[in-house]
Design an enzyme around this catalytic site. Structure first.
Site, PDB file in Angstrom:
ATOM      1  N   CYS A  67      -2.505 -10.567  12.656  1.00  0.00           N
ATOM      2  CA  CYS A  67      -3.895 -10.199  12.849  1.00  0.00           C
ATOM      3  C   CYS A  67      -4.451  -9.813  11.490  1.00  0.00           C
ATOM      4  CB  CYS A  67      -4.032  -9.074  13.873  1.00  0.00           C
ATOM      5  SG  CYS A  67      -3.117  -7.571  13.460  1.00  0.00           S
ATOM      6  N   HIS A 108       8.816 -13.425 -16.204  1.00  0.00           N
ATOM      7  CA  HIS A 108       9.350 -13.994 -14.955  1.00  0.00           C
ATOM      8  C   HIS A 108      10.517 -14.906 -15.321  1.00  0.00           C
ATOM      9  CE1 HIS A 108       9.570 -16.268 -11.202  1.00  0.00           C
ATOM     10  NE2 HIS A 108       8.754 -15.389 -10.639  1.00  0.00           N
TER      11      HIS A 108
END
Length: 640
Positions: A26, A554
């Site tokens: 939701c 990263h």
């Protein structure tokens, strides 16, 4: 938030892909239907980065907040879960209570309807606003066409309910829609009125089924029984047409004669019961419901109001209890959060409260509830004060909602009543009362010394004391470095970021920078900086340099999937590091053998502030100059 990392951790703690029968979301929560609820580790789930809370009421609900869509999409990308991403029949598992089953069913059927109903309802209210201001005539072609969008949504609501119910029960959705289509078929409904119809000698009750929800629900429940029965007894070669034919042949007459009228009357009784409470207790009912909503929403128990609200609104065009009470509660959450942000001296709590306060202002309260309110009794008291006073006012002035959507600043047009201009005026006054009262109470009540959130953050910080670097991982010797320079965190080959075989990095979505193909498996600090985040999977680290640049290193591409195996962290969140200090130790060969690329992007996340000048040739050693950062607006010179 690293969505892939969060998704992988959530999936592990709910028992793996094989334990997920259905997954939906939701506005703030992931909603899992699990084969075996006992396999879910709720306490471990609560500790996953990005998870704000966990609720188990039949469904397992994992509260994410405003980034729920991104985490949901990351979950869908995980192996073995794509098939469970769409709602489907719940997998068999341990026996659940009837209450849990009913709530799970209600959520599965009515929650997916909200976007269409909310969009149509708000559109209708905006059109009313334009017409009331004299900017658009209700007789114009444009108004008629746009208004038909909302009208059609509610007219064909029985078919949408058929689709969501079929999805929840694992029934063929198109067959379910076909079974309910006669309820609103114009040629048939006209004959029900005059001269009246019978089927197999049984009379069909004249009922206007458009905008109804309960008749379709009962019909699809019966269709599910028919479909399972005929699938079991039908010869396999003819199932493709025989099962739907026989299911429809029996279901439609039963629906028109019995189940449709029964569902219609059940809807009247259910709605009538709630309206009786409202008419009997008046504004007190609105006030008490507004004050109960923090507890109901945090437990997921507010969802049983959806069938009532949808049925009441689709039938009469307005709703006088749940939506006004929700307005008072939502805005009270916002006011309380802004008060906490002003009073607290803890940066993490302030950041959470500000973000949650903005979300609540626009009708999304879960970030506030799980991030601050439920954990801190003084914040909860503040919300109750604002919700109670705001709820009392909108109850006393008989405010009603004219669209089923979470009430908030952006959706206030839902309170426009063309026959009562004071409705929206009183809604705004109730808005103001709830906000000001909860803000004032929060400023009065809040104390960091009595805050469970502050205490938890302090305990977490204390448990993350900086780890001493291993003796073999010494800092590299950095050349004289200007404040606006970054040295290379790795030894290896420098390549332009655009050549990285990853669209996110190559496209500059995260910021500008360079990439390094490392030859030595130690990552060093590119500047004097504070460690912002060491990712749990250890494959990446973010830092904020003393001069304000935000840096992401990263290591490798898609290496989050390795779950930290080839990495060893040498620093902790919040630790200050000097230029050249070792941050991570990496087994480059293990990454290669696992089939992953070791190319390491070095990205300036806030690169919009800077002009970047490369300082390294093709080969670079750790500690040597890599990039010069020039703050935009200053002299455009290369720093060396």
């Amino acid at each position: 938030m690293d969505y892939d990392k969060t998704a992988a951790a959530i999936l592990e703690q709910v028992g793996g892909a094989s334990n997920v029968g259905a997954l939906t979301h939701c506005s703030t929560r992931l909603r899992f239907t699990l084969a075996d609820g006992g396999k879910a580790d709720v306490e471990a789930l609560k500790k996953v980065p990005g998870v704000m809370g966990v609720v188990s009421t039949g469904q397992l609900q994992v509260v994410i907040g405003n980034e729920v869509v991104e985490v949901y999409q990351a979950l869908r990308r995980l192996p073995g879960l794509a098939g469970a991403a769409a709602p489907q029949a719940s997998a068999p598992g341990p026996k659940r209570s009837w209450g849990a089953v009913v709530i799970d069913f209600i959520v599965g059927v009515f929650q997916p309807l909200i976007p269409a109903i909310a969009g149509a309802g708000v559109l209708k209210s905006l059109l009313l606003l334009l017409s009331s201001l004299g900017w658009m005539s209700t007789k114009s072609d444009t108004y008629i066409v746009l208004s038909s969008i909302a009208d059609a949504t509610f007219f064909f609501l029985p078919l949408m309910v058929a689709g969501t119910t079929a999805s929840k029960l694992g029934v063929n959705r198109l067959v379910a829609i076909a079974a309910c289509a006669p309820l609103v078929l114009p040629s048939l409904t006209a004959l029900m009125k005059d001269p009246g119809l019978t089927v197999f000698g049984l009379p069909i009750t004249n009922v206007a089924y458009n905008s109804q929800v309960f008749p379709s629900l009962l019909i699809v429940l019966f269709l599910a029984l028919m479909e399972r029965f005929w699938t079991r007894v039908s010869p396999k070669p003819i199932r493709i047409f025989f099962v739907p034919m026989m299911s429809l042949l029996i279901t439609v007459p039963v629906g028109l004669v019995a189940l449709g009228p029964l569902g219609y009357n059940l809807g009247l009784l259910f709605t009538g019961a709630i309206l009786w409470v409202f008419s009997t207790f008046g504004w007190v009912a609105t006030m008490l419901l507004a004050m109960a909503l923090p507890f109901l929403v945090s437990l997921g128990m507010h969802k049983p109001f959806l069938p009532y609200a949808i049925n009441q609104y689709s039938t009469t065009g307005s709703e006088p209890l749940y939506l006004p009470a929700s307005l008072a509660h939502n805005i009270a959450e916002s006011g309380a959060m802004f008060g906490v942000a002003v009073r607290t001296k803890n940066g993490d709590v302030r950041s959470t409260a500000l973000s949650a306060g903005i979300s609540a202002l626009f009708g999304i309260t879960e970030p506030a509830l799980y991030g601050v309110t439920i954990q801190n009794k003084r914040a909860l008291w503040s919300v109750l004060v604002g919700a109670g006073l705001g709820g009392a006012y909108v109850g006393l002035t008989h405010v009603a909602g004219f669209a089923v959507v979470g009430p908030g600043l952006a959706s206030m047009s839902m309170f426009i009543d063309p026959t009562n201009p004071m409705n929206i005026v009183n809604a705004f006054i109730g808005f103001g009362i709830a906000f000001v009262a909860s803000l004032a109470a929060s400023l009065m009540f809040w104390k960091d010394s009595d805050s469970a959130s502050v205490e938890a953050i302090q305990e977490r910080t204390a448990s993350q004391a900086p780890a001493a670097p291993q003796a073999s991982e010494t800092a590299v010797a950095a050349t004289d470095v200007a404040d606006s320079e970054l040295v290379s965190p790795l030894t290896g080959t420098v390549i332009p970021l655009i050549q990285v075989p990853d669209a996110v990095f190559a496209g500059g979505a995260l910021g500008e920078g360079v990439a390094i193909v490392p030859s030595v498996g130690v990552v060093h600090a590119p500047a004097d900086a504070t460690v912002v985040t060491v990712f749990e999977s250890k494959h990446a680290i973010t830092l904020r340099t003393d001069s304000g640049a935000e840096i992401l290193i990263h290591v490798g591409l898609d290496t989050v999937k390795l779950q930290g195996a080839p990495f060893e962290t040498l620093v902790a969140n919040g630790q200050h590091v000097g230029v050249g200090e070792p941050l991570l130790k990496v087994d480059l060969e293990a990454i290669k053998q696992a089939g992953y690329d070791i190319t390491t992007p070095v990205v300036v996340l806030n690169s919009a502030r800077y002009g970047l000048t490369p300082l390294a040739d093709a080969e670079v050693e750790a500690g040597r100059p890599l990039l010069a950062l020039t703050v935009k607006g200053e002299a455009d010179v290369a720093l060396s």
